[in-house]
Design a protein around this motif. Structure first.
Motif, PDB file in Angstrom:
ATOM      1  N   LEU A 121       0.833  -1.200   0.000  1.00  0.00           N
ATOM      2  CA  LEU A 121       0.000   0.000   0.000  1.00  0.00           C
ATOM      3  C   LEU A 121       0.866   1.249   0.000  1.00  0.00           C
ATOM      4  CD1 LEU A 121      -2.801  -0.897   2.572  1.00  0.00           C
ATOM      5  CD2 LEU A 121      -2.743  -1.315   0.116  1.00  0.00           C
ATOM      6  N   ARG A 122       0.336   2.309  -0.590  1.00  0.00           N
ATOM      7  CA  ARG A 122       0.958   3.637  -0.553  1.00  0.00           C
ATOM      8  C   ARG A 122      -0.066   4.618   0.005  1.00  0.00           C
ATOM      9  NH1 ARG A 122       4.537   0.726  -1.307  1.00  0.00           N
ATOM     10  NH2 ARG A 122       6.095   0.699  -2.986  1.00  0.00           N
ATOM     11  N   LEU A 123       0.404   5.610   0.706  1.00  0.00           N
ATOM     12  CA  LEU A 123      -0.448   6.672   1.206  1.00  0.00           C
ATOM     13  C   LEU A 123      -0.579   7.733   0.133  1.00  0.00           C
ATOM     14  CD1 LEU A 123      -1.934   7.655   3.830  1.00  0.00           C
ATOM     15  CD2 LEU A 123       0.093   9.096   4.219  1.00  0.00           C
ATOM     16  N   CYS A 124      -1.798   8.017  -0.280  1.00  0.00           N
ATOM     17  CA  CYS A 124      -2.045   9.023  -1.314  1.00  0.00           C
ATOM     18  C   CYS A 124      -2.526  10.305  -0.654  1.00  0.00           C
ATOM     19  CB  CYS A 124      -3.086   8.518  -2.301  1.00  0.00           C
ATOM     20  SG  CYS A 124      -3.491   9.702  -3.602  1.00  0.00           S
ATOM     21  N   VAL A 125      -1.780  11.401  -0.860  1.00  0.00           N
ATOM     22  CA  VAL A 125      -2.112  12.691  -0.247  1.00  0.00           C
ATOM     23  C   VAL A 125      -1.962  13.806  -1.274  1.00  0.00           C
ATOM     24  CG1 VAL A 125      -1.395  11.948   2.063  1.00  0.00           C
ATOM     25  CG2 VAL A 125       0.259  13.049   0.542  1.00  0.00           C
ATOM     26  N   GLY A 126      -2.624  14.912  -1.000  1.00  0.00           N
ATOM     27  CA  GLY A 126      -2.483  16.094  -1.834  1.00  0.00           C
ATOM     28  C   GLY A 126      -1.266  16.905  -1.435  1.00  0.00           C
ATOM     29  N   PRO A 127      -0.929  17.965  -2.198  1.00  0.00           N
ATOM     30  CA  PRO A 127       0.292  18.733  -1.925  1.00  0.00           C
ATOM     31  C   PRO A 127       0.276  19.506  -0.613  1.00  0.00           C
ATOM     32  CG  PRO A 127      -1.043  19.791  -3.622  1.00  0.00           C
ATOM     33  CD  PRO A 127      -1.645  18.443  -3.385  1.00  0.00           C
ATOM     34  N   GLY A 128      -0.914  19.733  -0.034  1.00  0.00           N
ATOM     35  CA  GLY A 128      -0.984  20.468   1.218  1.00  0.00           C
ATOM     36  C   GLY A 128      -1.012  19.605   2.455  1.00  0.00           C
ATOM     37  N   HIS A 129      -0.953  18.289   2.279  1.00  0.00           N
ATOM     38  CA  HIS A 129      -1.015  17.381   3.422  1.00  0.00           C
ATOM     39  C   HIS A 129       0.304  17.385   4.183  1.00  0.00           C
ATOM     40  CE1 HIS A 129      -1.638  13.620   5.705  1.00  0.00           C
ATOM     41  NE2 HIS A 129      -2.923  13.796   5.464  1.00  0.00           N
ATOM     42  N   VAL A 130       0.252  17.110   5.490  1.00  0.00           N
ATOM     43  CA  VAL A 130       1.446  17.126   6.331  1.00  0.00           C
ATOM     44  C   VAL A 130       2.477  16.098   5.876  1.00  0.00           C
ATOM     45  CG1 VAL A 130       0.466  15.493   7.996  1.00  0.00           C
ATOM     46  CG2 VAL A 130       2.237  17.117   8.746  1.00  0.00           C
ATOM     47  N   PHE A 131       2.044  15.013   5.234  1.00  0.00           N
ATOM     48  CA  PHE A 131       2.974  13.972   4.780  1.00  0.00           C
ATOM     49  C   PHE A 131       3.351  14.112   3.301  1.00  0.00           C
ATOM     50  CE2 PHE A 131       0.855  11.335   8.251  1.00  0.00           C
ATOM     51  CZ  PHE A 131       1.890  11.539   9.156  1.00  0.00           C
ATOM     52  N   ALA A 132       2.972  15.214   2.669  1.00  0.00           N
ATOM     53  CA  ALA A 132       3.187  15.355   1.228  1.00  0.00           C
ATOM     54  C   ALA A 132       4.662  15.304   0.855  1.00  0.00           C
ATOM     55  CB  ALA A 132       2.562  16.652   0.727  1.00  0.00           C
ATOM     56  N   ARG A 133       5.531  15.783   1.702  1.00  0.00           N
ATOM     57  CA  ARG A 133       6.961  15.823   1.379  1.00  0.00           C
ATOM     58  C   ARG A 133       7.765  14.747   2.090  1.00  0.00           C
ATOM     59  NH1 ARG A 133       4.724  20.625   1.147  1.00  0.00           N
ATOM     60  NH2 ARG A 133       5.215  22.031  -0.593  1.00  0.00           N
ATOM     61  N   ALA A 134       7.078  13.814   2.719  1.00  0.00           N
ATOM     62  CA  ALA A 134       7.773  12.745   3.450  1.00  0.00           C
ATOM     63  C   ALA A 134       8.323  11.707   2.478  1.00  0.00           C
ATOM     64  CB  ALA A 134       6.824  12.077   4.436  1.00  0.00           C
ATOM     65  N   ALA A 135       9.556  11.255   2.735  1.00  0.00           N
ATOM     66  CA  ALA A 135      10.137  10.200   1.903  1.00  0.00           C
ATOM     67  C   ALA A 135       9.414   8.875   2.131  1.00  0.00           C
ATOM     68  CB  ALA A 135      11.617  10.049   2.202  1.00  0.00           C
ATOM     69  N   SER A 136       8.950   8.663   3.352  1.00  0.00           N
ATOM     70  CA  SER A 136       8.158   7.488   3.713  1.00  0.00           C
ATOM     71  C   SER A 136       7.463   7.796   5.029  1.00  0.00           C
ATOM     72  CB  SER A 136       9.027   6.228   3.840  1.00  0.00           C
ATOM     73  OG  SER A 136       9.956   6.374   4.892  1.00  0.00           O
ATOM     74  N   VAL A 137       6.485   6.974   5.352  1.00  0.00           N
ATOM     75  CA  VAL A 137       5.711   7.145   6.579  1.00  0.00           C
ATOM     76  C   VAL A 137       5.537   5.777   7.210  1.00  0.00           C
ATOM     77  CG1 VAL A 137       3.457   7.812   7.525  1.00  0.00           C
ATOM     78  CG2 VAL A 137       4.491   9.176   5.713  1.00  0.00           C
ATOM     79  N   THR A 138       5.604   5.708   8.513  1.00  0.00           N
ATOM     80  CA  THR A 138       5.304   4.455   9.196  1.00  0.00           C
ATOM     81  C   THR A 138       3.809   4.382   9.467  1.00  0.00           C
ATOM     82  OG1 THR A 138       5.546   5.307  11.452  1.00  0.00           O
ATOM     83  CG2 THR A 138       7.556   4.544  10.333  1.00  0.00           C
ATOM     84  N   PRO A 139       3.237   3.194   9.509  1.00  0.00           N
ATOM     85  CA  PRO A 139       1.821   3.097   9.846  1.00  0.00           C
ATOM     86  C   PRO A 139       1.478   3.738  11.189  1.00  0.00           C
ATOM     87  CG  PRO A 139       2.569   1.039   8.898  1.00  0.00           C
ATOM     88  CD  PRO A 139       3.788   1.888   9.094  1.00  0.00           C
TER      89      PRO A 139
END
Length: 320
Positions: A164-182
């Motif tokens: 799975l991948r997290l899909c976010v828009g450009p204004g989301h807090v995780f938009a610029r994250a290289a990766s995110v943990t669950p």
């Protein structure tokens, strides 16, 4: 009508002789005569007249002959429609744009000689029942749902662990994250209006939410993927889950981001289900193709629900 008798009638009409028809049918001449007598009795008319040289059609026999040929042709088509290898392999893929649809497309490219009939049944119970009842030859599903077990005679082959991948828009807090943990998703709103209770994917995301704490929101009308992505693109708070294996096209101005999930990587476990007594050669070819081309699972620790079937090498679920 007794089609065996109809076949004997056509054989005599073609050969002009009871004896020759008996040889062609692998019967005795007496057996052929009995079949013709029974057919004439059922119809109430005389179909053939014996002559010194063989047999001639009566007027009623001439009238029946073209219809008799149609009946035998229909019988041949009916048998061919259900004979393994002569009919199309019928496969359920949930959604044609989902990952299983891609697996079936890859199989078709590798085996264009095998005719396919691709259907999209909605929920797992319906799909398993269709396999059990012979309505489809195989289905791609995540097995098994909590409290469920596969019916006797149905086998399951794991074919894809879809990251799975997290899909976010450009204004989301995780938009610029290289990766995110669950675990970082705890408290964040994951919008999934197509996540219908009673389906295997609802059970999957319910377990995921219980394990890591995101707020999976299923409220709202489901207007399709395009409408969902339109909303995600303009929201600083909403996110959803997508996969790199599922083809998505969105306007360049959306600037959507697919952020990898790591430590652990949640994977959606797709399996092929089929009846073990199904002799369709296309089904055998499909299984062999899926085994030979099965993608390697993502590297690192993986997460999947405790109820999902596992294969050797998969990481254990922390929720197990």
């Amino acid at each position: 009508m007794d089609l065996k008798a109809v076949r004997a009638f056509v054989a005599i009409a073609d050969s002009g002789q009871f004896q020759k028809a008996a040889v062609d049918l692998g019967l005795t001449q007496q057996a052929v005569s009995k079949r013709i007598a029974a057919l004439e009795k059922d119809l109430g008319v005389r179909l053939l007249v014996r002559t010194p040289r063989g047999a001639d059609l009566t007027i009623d026999g001439q009238a029946l002959l073209p219809h008799a040929r149609v009946l035998l042709g229909a019988e041949e088509r009916a048998v061919a429609a259900v004979r393994p290898g002569d009919r199309a392999l019928r496969v359920d893929v949930v959604g044609r744009r989902a990952a299983p649809g891609g697996l079936v497309r890859d199989f078709h490219r590798a085996h264009p000689e095998i005719p396919l009939d691709v259907v999209t049944l909605f929920d797992g119970d319906t799909a398993v029942a269709a396999v059990r009842d012979g309505a489809v030859d195989a289905t791609f599903r995540a097995v098994t749902l909590p409290g469920h077990r596969l019916p006797d005679g149905i086998a399951a082959l794991p074919v894809l662990d879809e990251a799975l991948r997290l899909c976010v828009g450009p204004g989301h807090v995780f938009a610029r994250a290289a990766s995110v943990t669950p675990a970082q998703l705890a408290g964040h709103r994951i919008w999934m209006p197509g996540n219908v209770p009673g389906t295997e994917w609802h059970a999957y995301y319910e377990d995921f939410a219980a394990a890591f704490g995101p707020a999976v929101d299923t409220i709202g009308p489901n207007f399709g993927l395009e409408a969902l992505l339109d909303t995600i693109a303009g929201s600083p708070d909403l996110a959803t889950f997508l996969s790199e294996r599922t083809p998505h096209v969105w306007p360049a101005g959306h600037d959507l981001r697919l952020v990898p999930l790591r430590d652990p990587t949640p994977v959606y476990p797709h399996s092929l289900l089929w009846r073990t007594d199904n002799a369709h050669p296309g089904l055998t070819a499909l299984r062999e193709h899926l085994v030979a081309t099965r993608p390697r699972p993502p590297e690192g620790e993986l997460w999947l629900p405790s109820w999902a079937k596992r294969t050797p090498g998969r990481s254990a679920s922390p929720a197990a």
